[in-house]
Design a protein around this motif. Structure first.
Motif, PDB file in Angstrom:
ATOM      1  N   GLY A 153      -1.713   4.601  -4.489  1.00 57.31           N
ATOM      2  CA  GLY A 153      -2.285   3.300  -5.031  1.00 57.31           C
ATOM      3  C   GLY A 153      -1.379   2.132  -4.295  1.00 57.31           C
ATOM      4  N   GLU A 154      -1.680   0.854  -4.982  1.00 56.37           N
ATOM      5  CA  GLU A 154      -1.181  -0.251  -4.491  1.00 56.37           C
ATOM      6  C   GLU A 154      -0.488  -1.209  -5.548  1.00 56.37           C
ATOM      7  OE1 GLU A 154      -3.819  -2.338  -1.496  1.00 56.37           O
ATOM      8  OE2 GLU A 154      -4.307  -3.560  -3.460  1.00 56.37           O
ATOM      9  N   THR A 161       0.739  -1.117  -0.098  1.00 55.72           N
ATOM     10  CA  THR A 161      -0.093  -0.033  -0.042  1.00 55.72           C
ATOM     11  C   THR A 161       0.992   1.303  -0.013  1.00 55.72           C
ATOM     12  OG1 THR A 161      -0.043  -0.052   2.405  1.00 55.72           O
ATOM     13  CG2 THR A 161      -1.949  -0.991   1.328  1.00 55.72           C
TER      14      THR A 161
END
Length: 129
Positions: free
Chosen positions: A40-41, A34
């Motif tokens: 974002g991821e 994360t």
């Protein structure tokens, strides 16, 4: 090579092929990083058999035994040896879901000399920005 890129995952898999066989250290792990740069991821998975990653790919693995979630920053600190994985887990900085017992069998691998050598080499080749 950029951290958590497909090139990086393939290099890590290649480096692990010299690891000693560790029967029972087998699991399919989904990783979620994360707070990645740019927001974002990052999602990738690893198929670990007898103590060695035999496949790592970007994306999701519907057959994963469990998921390991950590922030991008904590994952970098773990790789650099600045944050012990067991400490990160105990502090809730790594979260496990799914078959936690099966994933837990992989944790001792992170304490082996060969694993630590492989991380040192991998970090020397990695762009973490």
């Amino acid at each position: 090579m950029k951290y958590a890129s497909q090139e990086w995952l393939s290099r890590q898999t290649a480096l692990q092929q010299t690891f000693a066989v560790r029967p029972g250290a087998t699991a399919r792990v989904q990783y979620r990083l994360t707070n990645a740069p740019g927001g974002g991821e990052i999602r990738y998975y690893a198929d670990v058999r007898d103590g060695r990653a035999v496949e790592q790919q970007l994306g999701d693995d519907p057959a994963a035994d469990g998921t390991m979630t950590a922030s991008f920053g904590d994952s970098v600190a773990i790789l650099r040896g600045e944050l012990p994985p067991t400490t990160a887990f105990m502090e809730g900085r790594i979260k496990l879901a799914g078959d936690v017992a099966k994933l837990g069998k992989l944790m001792p691998l992170t304490q082996t000399a060969e694993y630590k050598r492989h991380l040192t080499q991998l970090c020397e080749e990695t762009d973490f920005s």
